[in-house]
Design a protein around this motif. Sequence first.
Motif, short mmCIF file in Angstrom:
data_model
loop_
_atom_site.label_atom_id
_atom_site.label_comp_id
_atom_site.label_asym_id
_atom_site.label_seq_id
_atom_site.Cartn_x
_atom_site.Cartn_y
_atom_site.Cartn_z
N GLN A 133 26.32 36.87 42.37
CA GLN A 133 26.06 36.54 40.97
C GLN A 133 27.36 36.72 40.19
O GLN A 133 27.84 37.84 40.04
N PRO A 134 27.99 35.64 39.72
CA PRO A 134 29.22 35.80 38.95
C PRO A 134 28.95 36.51 37.64
O PRO A 134 27.90 36.32 37.02
N ALA A 135 29.89 37.35 37.25
CA ALA A 135 29.78 38.06 35.98
C ALA A 135 31.17 38.52 35.58
O ALA A 135 32.00 38.85 36.44
N PRO A 136 31.45 38.54 34.29
CA PRO A 136 32.73 39.08 33.84
C PRO A 136 32.83 40.56 34.24
O PRO A 136 31.84 41.29 34.17
N ARG A 137 34.00 40.97 34.67
CA ARG A 137 34.21 42.38 35.02
C ARG A 137 34.17 43.19 33.72
O ARG A 137 34.81 42.84 32.74
N THR A 138 33.37 44.23 33.73
CA THR A 138 33.29 45.09 32.54
C THR A 138 33.57 46.52 32.95
O THR A 138 33.12 46.96 34.01
N PRO A 139 34.31 47.26 32.18
CA PRO A 139 35.01 46.73 31.00
C PRO A 139 36.20 45.89 31.42
O PRO A 139 36.80 46.14 32.46
N HIS A 140 36.50 44.90 30.61
CA HIS A 140 37.64 44.04 30.91
C HIS A 140 38.92 44.76 30.51
O HIS A 140 39.03 45.26 29.41
N ARG A 141 39.86 44.81 31.43
CA ARG A 141 41.16 45.42 31.16
C ARG A 141 42.22 44.36 31.39
O ARG A 141 42.51 44.01 32.53
N ALA A 142 42.79 43.88 30.31
CA ALA A 142 43.72 42.76 30.38
C ALA A 142 44.92 43.03 31.27
O ALA A 142 45.43 42.14 31.93
N PRO B 70 45.38 43.60 37.33
CA PRO B 70 45.45 42.33 38.05
C PRO B 70 44.09 41.91 38.59
O PRO B 70 43.29 42.74 39.03
N GLY B 71 43.82 40.61 38.56
CA GLY B 71 42.58 40.07 39.10
C GLY B 71 41.38 40.37 38.24
O GLY B 71 41.41 41.18 37.32
N GLY B 72 40.29 39.67 38.53
CA GLY B 72 39.04 39.92 37.84
C GLY B 72 38.92 39.32 36.46
O GLY B 72 38.05 39.71 35.69
N HIS B 73 39.77 38.35 36.13
CA HIS B 73 39.74 37.77 34.78
C HIS B 73 39.00 36.44 34.71
O HIS B 73 38.76 35.93 33.62
N GLY B 74 38.64 35.86 35.86
CA GLY B 74 38.09 34.51 35.89
C GLY B 74 36.88 34.29 35.00
O GLY B 74 36.88 33.42 34.14
N MET B 75 35.84 35.07 35.20
CA MET B 75 34.63 34.85 34.40
C MET B 75 34.80 35.33 32.97
O MET B 75 34.16 34.81 32.05
N PHE B 76 35.70 36.27 32.72
CA PHE B 76 36.03 36.66 31.35
C PHE B 76 36.65 35.47 30.63
O PHE B 76 36.30 35.17 29.48
N ILE B 77 37.56 34.76 31.31
CA ILE B 77 38.18 33.57 30.73
C ILE B 77 37.12 32.50 30.46
O ILE B 77 37.09 31.90 29.38
N VAL B 78 36.25 32.26 31.43
CA VAL B 78 35.18 31.27 31.26
C VAL B 78 34.32 31.65 30.06
O VAL B 78 34.01 30.82 29.21
N GLN B 79 33.95 32.91 29.97
CA GLN B 79 33.10 33.38 28.87
C GLN B 79 33.79 33.17 27.52
O GLN B 79 33.15 32.78 26.55
N ARG B 80 35.09 33.42 27.45
CA ARG B 80 35.81 33.30 26.19
C ARG B 80 36.02 31.84 25.77
O ARG B 80 36.01 31.54 24.58
N LEU B 81 36.23 30.95 26.72
CA LEU B 81 36.56 29.57 26.39
C LEU B 81 35.34 28.67 26.19
O LEU B 81 35.44 27.64 25.53
N CYS B 82 34.22 29.04 26.78
CA CYS B 82 33.07 28.13 26.83
C CYS B 82 32.04 28.42 25.74
O CYS B 82 31.90 29.55 25.28
N LEU B 83 31.30 27.38 25.39
CA LEU B 83 30.17 27.54 24.48
C LEU B 83 29.08 28.37 25.15
O LEU B 83 28.43 29.20 24.52
#
Length: 181
Positions: free
Chosen positions: A133-142, A145-158
């Motif tokens: 099950q894809p999910a943004p990594r929480t907490p997100h730490r900019a 390294p790695g683990g930013h994919g679904m955070f990016i999707v969440q931020r860019l998408c409606l």
Amino acid sequence: MSTTRPYPPGDRGPESGDGGASGASVGGLAPGDGAPPVVAAVPSADRQARRLNFDGASGVVPLARDFARQALYAWGWLPASGADQRAAAEDVLLVVSELVTNACLHAEGPDELRISCDNKVLRIEVSDRGNGQPAPRTPHRAGRPGGHGMFIVQRLCLDWGVVRTPGVAGKTVWAELGGPA
């Protein structure tokens, strides 16, 4: 943003049947030419769609980006006439890259990429055989390294989510982006 709702409000989900697939090739590559089969769906009055099957393909992330870029040219998003249109097209290419990369890293690779567009929303769907099950990594730490994919999707998408078909292995991860202003 949703990872639990299979479709955004008002959306009926993936088109039934083959989506009007014409069997035509896209990008000058025909199935059987050593390239993965590519099928362009016949556009409806309001919605245009394209599919890319990854069977036997290597280099799937650049292949997916090139396929998405061709669709954006065909649909008039590229060449960009301004900064907003350029940013919208770049967001689409980034989301395609992230979803296909996630399928490669976490789900035995992608099976198919579908992109559809109407006047307001572009929908990206990546199907794979994975059970995760894809999910943004929480907490997100900019800075991590790695683990930013679904955070990016969440931020860019409606909106985005996961569709599973009962009794069938795998899933489809979908994301929707707004059209350029």
